[in-house]
Design an enzyme around this catalytic site. Structure first.
Site, PDB file in Angstrom:
ATOM      1  N   MET A   1       0.674  -1.170  -0.127  1.00 39.23           N
ATOM      2  CA  MET A   1       0.337   0.192   0.228  1.00 39.23           C
ATOM      3  C   MET A   1       1.093   1.043  -0.172  1.00 39.23           C
ATOM      4  O   MET A   1       0.922   2.397   0.830  1.00 39.23           O
ATOM      5  CB  MET A   1      -0.957   0.141   0.966  1.00 39.23           C
ATOM      6  CG  MET A   1      -1.999  -1.399   1.060  1.00 39.23           C
ATOM      7  SD  MET A   1      -2.919  -0.679   1.921  1.00 39.23           S
ATOM      8  CE  MET A   1      -3.075  -0.192   3.520  1.00 39.23           C
TER       9      MET A   1
ATOM     10  N   HIS B   1       9.922  -3.639   3.344  1.00 42.27           N
ATOM     11  CA  HIS B   1       8.889  -3.629   1.765  1.00 42.27           C
ATOM     12  C   HIS B   1      10.331  -4.060   0.926  1.00 42.27           C
ATOM     13  O   HIS B   1      10.371  -5.681   0.202  1.00 42.27           O
ATOM     14  CB  HIS B   1       8.528  -2.721   1.212  1.00 42.27           C
ATOM     15  CG  HIS B   1       7.093  -2.375   2.253  1.00 42.27           C
ATOM     16  ND1 HIS B   1       6.669  -0.861   2.774  1.00 42.27           N
ATOM     17  CD2 HIS B   1       5.979  -3.008   2.122  1.00 42.27           C
ATOM     18  CE1 HIS B   1       5.662  -0.831   3.440  1.00 42.27           C
ATOM     19  NE2 HIS B   1       5.378  -2.146   3.024  1.00 42.27           N
TER      20      HIS B   1
ATOM     21  N   GLY C   1       4.963  -9.741   4.356  1.00 44.69           N
ATOM     22  CA  GLY C   1       5.603 -10.241   5.740  1.00 44.69           C
ATOM     23  C   GLY C   1       4.612 -10.144   6.675  1.00 44.69           C
ATOM     24  O   GLY C   1       3.053 -10.066   7.265  1.00 44.69           O
TER      25      GLY C   1
ATOM     26  N   LYS D   1       5.191  -9.323   9.710  1.00 45.46           N
ATOM     27  CA  LYS D   1       4.433  -8.823  10.652  1.00 45.46           C
ATOM     28  C   LYS D   1       2.537  -8.303  10.822  1.00 45.46           C
ATOM     29  O   LYS D   1       1.852  -8.793  11.915  1.00 45.46           O
ATOM     30  CB  LYS D   1       4.262  -6.880  10.816  1.00 45.46           C
ATOM     31  CG  LYS D   1       3.647  -6.115  11.521  1.00 45.46           C
ATOM     32  CD  LYS D   1       4.738  -4.449  11.808  1.00 45.46           C
ATOM     33  CE  LYS D   1       3.804  -4.093  10.411  1.00 45.46           C
ATOM     34  NZ  LYS D   1       2.571  -3.748  10.129  1.00 45.46           N
ATOM     35  N   ASP D   2       1.897  -8.910   9.629  1.00 44.70           N
ATOM     36  CA  ASP D   2       0.862  -9.035   9.362  1.00 44.70           C
ATOM     37  C   ASP D   2       0.694 -10.632   9.171  1.00 44.70           C
ATOM     38  O   ASP D   2       0.148 -10.656   8.320  1.00 44.70           O
ATOM     39  CB  ASP D   2       0.252  -9.310   7.961  1.00 44.70           C
ATOM     40  CG  ASP D   2       0.408  -7.025   7.801  1.00 44.70           C
ATOM     41  OD1 ASP D   2      -0.371  -6.349   8.923  1.00 44.70           O
ATOM     42  OD2 ASP D   2       1.475  -6.448   7.530  1.00 44.70           O
TER      43      ASP D   2
ATOM     44  N   SER E   1       3.878   1.258   7.836  1.00 43.51           N
ATOM     45  CA  SER E   1       4.025   2.310   7.299  1.00 43.51           C
ATOM     46  C   SER E   1       3.807   3.761   8.256  1.00 43.51           C
ATOM     47  O   SER E   1       3.663   4.900   7.775  1.00 43.51           O
ATOM     48  CB  SER E   1       2.636   2.723   6.133  1.00 43.51           C
ATOM     49  OG  SER E   1       4.087   1.676   4.540  1.00 43.51           O
TER      50      SER E   1
END
Length: 282
Positions: free
Chosen positions: A30, A37, A147, A149-150, A186
């Site tokens: 996004m 990223h 990733g 993290k998610d 982000s």
């Protein structure tokens, strides 16, 4: 690097590579790109002949209009990072290009999408499934990179792939962190200096909690993590769950799985941060 904004142009650009039998790696983003990223792109670059990165702030996965409005958009800086990382194609469509008509599809994502983020953000994962399924259909990648993290999102995307019958490999990639432990996101750019100074305590508490298991019960660890994070001024835990990493379902005893993962969402002021940690209990 070629910047592409139209779906037809993207398919045309990739057709020759696919006809030649080349592998294609896709990194959906996004935007507001950071080193996390770039680590996904590096992995994709090392494993594929062609790398496509999408940059699209997907409106259907935001259940909070203010969150959508304030999500950082940095296209010029993003393109510079993508070119430096050796990306072949940057796909940067408009909302109208991605959704020429409203996407009314409702995915049967099952239990993996009912807990944690799914519970707190109704419709969020259906929106994720909508946009990622569109990207998979457009790019037809060999592999797609996400990733960790998610963490829950990866399980949801695997479920969507199963439902839709896509033929590709989902590649989870480790969380990238700042030197002080804060998971790269982000959203971090929205933290003021005081919030940025305190936010790394999320990971600090999670990392400490690994040492409490399995001597302490699951419930004890959960309670202590929440209390310890909330003890820092300006931070409030929205939820902390310890789940079976295979199906995202909460566990009540360490013996229930060999893959226990603690997932947390913390509001730091008005910035919502997520993180997770893996527990080794056997």
């Amino acid at each position: 690097m070629e910047i592409i904004r139209k779906v037809d142009e993207l398919k045309s650009a990739l057709s020759a590579a696919k006809a030649a039998g080349k592998s294609v790696g896709l990194v959906p983003t996004m935007g507001a790109l950071h080193a996390g990223h770039v680590s996904l792109i590096d992995r994709a670059r090392s494993e594929n002949d062609v790398v496509v990165v999408s940059v699209f702030v997907n409106p259907t996965q935001f259940n909070n209009p203010e969150d959508l409005r304030t999500y950082p958009r940095t296209e010029e800086a993003d393109c510079a990072k993508l070119e430096a990382a050796g990306v072949d194609y940057a796909f940067i469509p408009t909302v109208e290009e991605m959704y020429p008509q409203p996407d009314t599809r409702v995915f049967d994502l099952g239990p993996v999408a009912d807990v944690m983020e799914g519970k707190m953000r109704p419709g969020h994962f259906n929106g994720v499934a909508q946009v990622v399924s569109k990207l998979f259909a457009m790019v037809e990648p060999t592999r797609a990179y996400f990733g960790e993290k998610d963490f829950q999102q990866i399980a949801v995307i695997r479920r969507m792939v199963e439902l839709e019958g896509f033929d590709l490999e989902i590649v989870p990639c480790p969380i990238k962190r700042e030197d002080d432990g804060l998971a790269l996101s982000s959203r971090n750019v929205r933290l003021n200096p005081e919030q940025r100074a305190i936010a790394p305590k999320i990971h600090k508490v999670l990392a400490e909690s690994v040492g409490w298991a399995p001597e302490a019960s699951v419930e004890t660890v959960k309670t202590r993590v929440v209390d310890d994070i909330n003890a820092y001024p300006g931070m409030e835990v929205e939820y902390y769950e310890i789940v079976n990493g295979y199906d995202m379902q909460p566990i009540s005893d360490w013996s229930e799985t060999d893959y226990a993962v603690g997932c947390v969402t913390v509001n730091v002021g008005d910035v919502r941060l997520i993180d997770n940690i893996k527990y080794t209990t056997k």
